[in-house]
Design a protein around this motif. Structure first.
Motif, short mmCIF file in Angstrom:
data_model
loop_
_atom_site.label_atom_id
_atom_site.label_comp_id
_atom_site.label_asym_id
_atom_site.label_seq_id
_atom_site.Cartn_x
_atom_site.Cartn_y
_atom_site.Cartn_z
N GLN A 1 0.50 -0.79 -0.26
CA GLN A 1 0.45 0.12 -0.53
C GLN A 1 0.96 1.12 -0.08
OE1 GLN A 1 -3.49 -0.01 -0.50
NE2 GLN A 1 -3.83 -2.36 -0.18
N LYS A 2 0.39 2.07 -0.40
CA LYS A 2 1.14 3.71 -0.51
C LYS A 2 1.45 4.10 1.07
CE LYS A 2 3.16 6.81 -3.15
NZ LYS A 2 1.39 7.43 -3.75
N ASP B 1 10.24 -12.53 -2.82
CA ASP B 1 9.88 -12.84 -3.86
C ASP B 1 9.26 -11.59 -4.85
OD1 ASP B 1 10.66 -15.24 -3.44
OD2 ASP B 1 9.08 -16.46 -1.76
N ILE B 2 8.44 -11.01 -4.40
CA ILE B 2 7.96 -9.61 -5.33
C ILE B 2 9.06 -8.76 -5.67
CG2 ILE B 2 6.15 -8.03 -5.28
CD1 ILE B 2 5.32 -8.57 -2.25
N ASP B 3 8.24 -8.89 -7.15
CA ASP B 3 9.38 -7.89 -8.30
C ASP B 3 9.71 -6.79 -7.09
OD1 ASP B 3 9.59 -6.00 -10.84
OD2 ASP B 3 10.50 -8.29 -10.61
N LEU B 4 10.94 -6.34 -7.34
CA LEU B 4 11.07 -4.76 -6.79
C LEU B 4 10.21 -3.68 -7.23
CD1 LEU B 4 14.83 -5.16 -6.04
CD2 LEU B 4 13.14 -5.25 -4.29
N TYR B 5 9.96 -3.90 -8.83
CA TYR B 5 9.55 -2.60 -9.28
C TYR B 5 8.10 -2.48 -9.04
CZ TYR B 5 7.66 0.16 -13.13
OH TYR B 5 7.23 1.32 -14.03
N TYR C 1 4.79 3.37 -3.30
CA TYR C 1 6.27 4.38 -3.37
C TYR C 1 5.47 5.25 -4.74
CZ TYR C 1 9.31 2.77 -0.05
OH TYR C 1 9.81 1.87 1.07
N GLY C 2 4.97 4.35 -5.48
CA GLY C 2 3.98 5.36 -7.04
C GLY C 2 4.80 5.31 -7.08
N ASN D 1 11.95 6.06 -12.09
CA ASN D 1 12.81 6.95 -11.53
C ASN D 1 13.82 5.91 -10.97
OD1 ASN D 1 14.69 8.99 -11.48
ND2 ASN D 1 14.88 9.66 -9.32
N LYS D 2 13.44 4.82 -10.24
CA LYS D 2 14.73 4.64 -9.39
C LYS D 2 14.79 3.39 -9.85
CE LYS D 2 15.20 1.38 -5.31
NZ LYS D 2 14.31 1.09 -3.91
N TRP D 3 14.11 2.64 -11.23
CA TRP D 3 14.62 1.55 -12.28
C TRP D 3 14.62 1.89 -13.20
CZ3 TRP D 3 16.45 -1.86 -8.79
CH2 TRP D 3 15.74 -2.18 -7.24
N ARG D 4 15.02 2.65 -14.07
CA ARG D 4 15.20 3.48 -14.93
C ARG D 4 16.04 3.06 -15.40
NH1 ARG D 4 16.76 8.46 -12.34
NH2 ARG D 4 18.34 9.01 -12.92
N TYR D 5 15.96 2.65 -17.28
CA TYR D 5 17.64 1.92 -17.44
C TYR D 5 17.55 2.69 -18.96
CZ TYR D 5 14.06 -0.63 -19.45
OH TYR D 5 12.31 -1.26 -20.04
#
Length: 671
Positions: A199-200, A241-245, A252-253, A259-263
């Motif tokens: 949750q947020k 086990d949950i995907d980090l993204y 966090y939205g 922004n954190k997982w950009r490539y």
């Protein structure tokens, strides 16, 4: 492993083909199994396609071919890890060397006695064979020999895997174990994780586990049956086990997660100059001074246009009004115009500014000024395309974002605005400001024409100046619009004012013209019309004549000629503010109040004197009227009134000094 020989079957898409013959040492032929078509392949190209995954080996001589990172063991395929620790490397080396030694001694996996005899021979030499065979770092794994059944199992793995050394790895870390929780408990756990953790600004894992236990206890009280609980470590594993993204998106939205997982991939594909131009605003971290009065006028905004292919700055615009349609339009206008007049204003430029022409595509962010109808019309007049960058993804236009950072880095320290820090009292930028606004414009022009174009890119080792000049030689001739009237109108500040006989008032300045008054007379009434004011030049404004559907240029009417020529709005406001401060220092308001008070006192004294005179005049008119004279005075009242009064000796001595005035009669009745 595969061989280009009999029995090799390959698959490409939905078609399967089998090895037919070898033509040369470089070429082979395969036969398609669906229509018996024979096709010749190059061994090198076929191997490259197999490595790329375009062609998949199916089997050879009836034996399935496993993937490069898999191991077939006992009719099951395991994926082995890409990296091994020291213990796994020693174990793998020990087992493979032992199996190969047994095979060399003629031991077969079907004979248990031969395996036992082989192991007994190794034990009798006191481990000398193993010490000579293995490196020093692998000695701990070679001290204990396996039993005969284990050796037979290792030899069978070696045979069934086709000699794959990874088949001897310990299979326990490679096995995927199934969940040991029941479906009901697993469903309850997943529901609590989704309810409290995903949750947020959700709870932590420990708090989620506590809520999970509370809900399980409440359900036990309601249903009366015992519910199995998962442990805290199980909850932690489920969360891991949950995907980090996905986890960051839920907690966090999406903007934070992107922004954190950009490539970055290949990025922009511009192939020539002026194909893609990026525009953006930023607030300069520096206070500047007014060039005339020397008063600090604040932090200016800068709008920059940069060519994406070369990284060359095409133009910029500095103002104090923040991001607006006017600032964006002026920046595009400066980027399109040739810079010859600018070089005259800023002398001694070591490098010519050769940027000019309309671009094919302009890239903006999602600011309101870029979505305005007036700005859209400018783009239509330029015949240029527009592209809006996705929200909160600045990395998709990296050139302009990098430039925005560099423009603040090259500013001097005088008047610098610093980021607030804890337990630090920074200097006041207003007090330390020492750069005039004209000098700021000249310095940024020098940076855009000389310093920035000569910066070397660390990755491709090229300079923006070189790419731009090379592109000018190979690209089409730059194009220019026929008129900039729409730019002048759009770049102005829009507001509404009432038009009357005095014209139009804006910021205490009066604008009027004969043509405007003629239009006002034709309408026969006062009008409230839209006006456009150029914030950089208050010499004139534009008035929208709605009845005639056109814009009219109206000049500034000022007693002091030339006041508005080249005068900006911020300068006019500063001049008025400084004039107000000067009057405040002179106590002008107090002096005016005292003057008004003295005037009121003067009028009060005059009124008091007038009232006394009126009372004295009434006494003079009633002089001689009493009951004693009603019968004794034989003269008529009219005769008494017509008598001329006799002046006293004192009055006669001052008659020469008395100014003549109009004669009057005391019999007149003054109200």
């Amino acid at each position: 492993m595969i061989t280009f020989g009999n029995g090799l079957v390959l698959r490409e898409g939905a078609r399967t083909f089998q090895f037919e013959r070898e033509l040369t040492c470089y070429d082979v032929q395969f036969r398609y199994l669906d229509n018996n078509e024979v096709k010749t392949f190059s061994k090198l190209r076929l191997l490259k396609r197999i490595h790329a995954g375009e062609v998949v080996p199916v089997h050879q001589n009836g034996h399935p071919i496993a993937a490069p990172n898999t191991v077939p063991v006992e009719e099951r395929v395991y994926t082995y890890p890409t990296s091994l620790d020291v213990k796994q490397e020693g174990q793998l080396h020990f087992r493979n060397v032992l199996v190969k030694k047994a095979i060399a001694m003629g031991v077969t996996p079907g004979s248990l006695k031969r395996c036992e005899a082989f192991l007994d021979s190794l034990r009798k030499d006191g481990g000398e064979f193993l010490k000579k065979l293995f490196p020093i770092g692998l000695e701990p794994h070679a001290k204990k020999l396996p039993c005969a059944d284990t050796l037979r199992k290792w030899m069978k793995r070696h045979r069934t895997s086709g000699g794959n050394p990874y088949a001897q790895l310990d299979l326990r870390p490679l096995v995927r174990r199934c969940k040991r929780l029941s479906a009901l408990v697993d469903e309850h756990l997943e529901r609590c994780i989704a309810k409290y953790y995903l949750q947020k600004h959700g709870h932590s894992v420990a708090e989620t586990f506590r809520r999970y236990v509370q809900e399980a206890a409440q359900e036990e009280r309601q249903t009366g049956r015992k519910i199995e609980l998962a442990s805290l470590s199980t909850v932690q594993r489920r969360v891991n086990d949950i995907d980090l993204y996905i986890r960051d998106v839920m907690r966090y939205g999406s903007a934070y997660a992107r922004n954190k997982w950009r490539y970055s991939m290949k990025g922009d594909t511009s192939t020539r100059i002026l194909e893609r131009v990026e525009i953006d605003h930023t607030w300069l971290d520096m206070w500047v001074l007014d060039p005339v009065t020397g008063v600090p006028i604040g932090r200016p905004w800068i709008t920059v246009a940069i060519d994406r292919y070369s990284g060359y700055i095409l133009g910029f615009y500095i103002s104090f009004y923040g991001p607006s349609v006017a600032s964006a339009a002026n920046c595009i206008r400066n980027a399109i115009f040739p810079k010859s007049d600018l070089e005259l204003l800023v002398p001694d430029l070591p490098q010519s500014w050769t940027a000019m022409g309309v671009a094919e595509l302009y890239v903006f962010d999602n600011g309101l000024e870029f979505h305005a109808k007036d700005f859209m019309r400018i783009m239509f007049d330029l015949r240029a395309d527009m592209l809006f960058n996705p929200v909160r993804r600045p990395w998709l236009k990296p050139s302009i974002e990098r430039t925005m950072m560099e423009v603040n880095r090259i500013l001097p320290f005088h008047g610098k605005v610093y980021t607030p820090m804890k337990n630090m009292q920074p200097q006041s930028p207003k007090d330390s400001a020492a750069i005039l606004f004209d000098d700021l414009c000249a310095g940024l022009t020098l940076w855009a024409t000389d310093a920035f174009p000569k910066s070397i890119h660390n990755k491709n080792l090229v300079r923006p100046l070189d790419l731009w000049e090379e592109g000018r030689l190979t690209s089409p001739i730059p194009m220019f619009p026929l008129s900039f009237e729409q730019f002048d109108l759009t770049a102005g500040l829009a507001t509404h004012r009432t038009v009357d006989g005095d014209g139009v008032f804006f910021k205490y300045l009066r604008f009027n013209s004969v043509e405007l008054q003629d239009h006002l007379r034709s309408q026969g009434r006062r009008l409230r019309l839209e006006i456009r004011v150029n914030p950089d030049d208050l010499a004139r404004i534009f008035v929208n004549l709605e009845a005639e559907k056109r814009w009219l240029s109206v000049d500034l009417q000022r007693p002091s000629g030339g006041y508005g020529d080249g005068l900006s709005l911020i300068q006019h406001e500063i001049i008025r503010a400084e004039a107000g401060k000067k009057l405040t220092r002179m106590n002008a308001e107090e002096e005016l109040a005292k003057a008004h008070e003295r005037l009121r006192c003067q009028w009060g004294e005059a009124v008091s004197r007038g009232v006394r005179v009126r009372k004295h005049g009434a006494l003079v008119r009633l002089q001689g009227l009493s009951s004693a004279n009603l019968h004794g005075n034989k003269r008529s009242r009219s005769a008494a009134h017509n008598e001329v009064p006799v002046a006293s000796p004192i009055c006669e001595s001052h008659l020469e000094k008395v100014m003549p005035f109009k004669a009057f009669s005391l019999a007149e009745d003054y109200l």
